[in-house]
Design an enzyme around this catalytic site. Structure first.
Site, PDB file in Angstrom:
ATOM      1  N   THR A 167       0.836  -1.167   0.035  1.00 28.99           N
ATOM      2  CA  THR A 167       0.044  -0.069  -0.110  1.00 28.99           C
ATOM      3  C   THR A 167       0.805   1.303   0.128  1.00 28.99           C
ATOM      4  O   THR A 167       2.120   1.004  -0.038  1.00 28.99           O
ATOM      5  CB  THR A 167      -1.066   0.154   1.197  1.00 28.99           C
ATOM      6  N   VAL A 190       0.584   4.277   2.420  1.00 23.97           N
ATOM      7  CA  VAL A 190       1.150   4.970   3.388  1.00 23.97           C
ATOM      8  C   VAL A 190       1.834   4.168   4.657  1.00 23.97           C
ATOM      9  O   VAL A 190       2.719   4.382   4.972  1.00 23.97           O
ATOM     10  CB  VAL A 190      -0.218   5.575   4.436  1.00 23.97           C
ATOM     11  N   CYS A 191       1.515   2.789   4.531  1.00 21.25           N
ATOM     12  CA  CYS A 191       2.104   1.655   5.466  1.00 21.25           C
ATOM     13  C   CYS A 191       3.611   1.744   5.307  1.00 21.25           C
ATOM     14  O   CYS A 191       4.314   1.592   6.255  1.00 21.25           O
ATOM     15  CB  CYS A 191       1.365   0.240   5.168  1.00 21.25           C
ATOM     16  N   PRO A 192       4.207   1.697   4.202  1.00 25.30           N
ATOM     17  CA  PRO A 192       5.633   1.625   3.997  1.00 25.30           C
ATOM     18  C   PRO A 192       6.499   2.678   4.584  1.00 25.30           C
ATOM     19  O   PRO A 192       7.519   2.525   5.076  1.00 25.30           O
ATOM     20  CB  PRO A 192       5.938   1.384   2.765  1.00 25.30           C
ATOM     21  N   LEU A 210       6.220   1.899   8.397  1.00 25.48           N
ATOM     22  CA  LEU A 210       6.878   0.678   8.844  1.00 25.48           C
ATOM     23  C   LEU A 210       8.661   0.962   8.442  1.00 25.48           C
ATOM     24  O   LEU A 210       9.616   0.511   9.172  1.00 25.48           O
ATOM     25  CB  LEU A 210       6.705  -0.436   8.186  1.00 25.48           C
TER      26      LEU A 210
END
Length: 186
Positions: free
Chosen positions: A44, A46-48, A51
């Site tokens: 996706t 925003v997730c990276p 993380l």
């Protein structure tokens, strides 16, 4: 759904970590602070960013005596594929837990039934397995790793010193003793 000061029940989950699949047993980390970070999905937008920031600060969390776990409703195989495809995700050294049934997401109150995905949720858990902080919000707003680290440090300080931490407290700032004036810098 867990609430503040609830004891987290032991659980097992498959994870991708250190280029391998492994089963994680939550109670194996008893005696350490634990942070669980739910995110909507692998591959996706925003997730990276979140993380990657967590990966860049993982050693700092470990120096604070904490283990970090990321969780999505993807499988461990999807975590591996994302790891192999993304330079940002390749930096991750902490366990990436798989929750394809949404069981963990449901227990922590972050499961979106209509989407089969998790909301963004961050949970700080003390060494005895007691939930100390909760932050949950919808998927379009990314989190701050700096703020999560600050919350961990504040929770640790409060547990160790019996004092409370005012807004935006950082180590070295003044703390409060409930019912008394500021107690000075500690």
């Amino acid at each position: 759904m867990y609430k503040i000061n609830d004891k987290i029940e032991d659980f097992r989950a498959m994870a991708y970590q250190d280029d391998d699949f492994k089963e994680i047993k939550f109670s194996d980390y008893d005696g350490k602070w634990r942070i669980i970070v739910f995110y909507p999905a692998d591959f996706t937008f925003v997730c990276p960013t979140e993380l990657g920031e967590m990966a860049d600060n993982y050693e700092t969390f470990k120096k604070e005596g904490a283990e970090l776990f990321s969780v999505s409703c993807d499988t461990e195989f999807t975590h591996m594929a994302w790891h192999d495809a993304s330079d940002t995700i390749k930096k991750i050294k902490f366990p990436m837990l798989a929750d394809p049934t949404g069981k963990l997401a449901k227990a922590f109150g972050v499961y979106m039934e209509d989407a089969g995905l998790a909301l963004r949720g961050s949970f700080v858990i003390d060494p005895e397995g007691v939930l100390k902080t909760i932050e949950i919000h919808e998927p379009s707003v990314g989190r701050s790793c700096k703020e999560l680290l600050r919350k961990l440090r504040a929770a640790k300080f409060a547990a160790e010193h019996g004092q409370v931490c005012p807004a935006s407290w950082e180590p070295g700032d003044e703390a409060l003793t409930p019912g008394k004036e500021l107690v000075g810098k500690i």
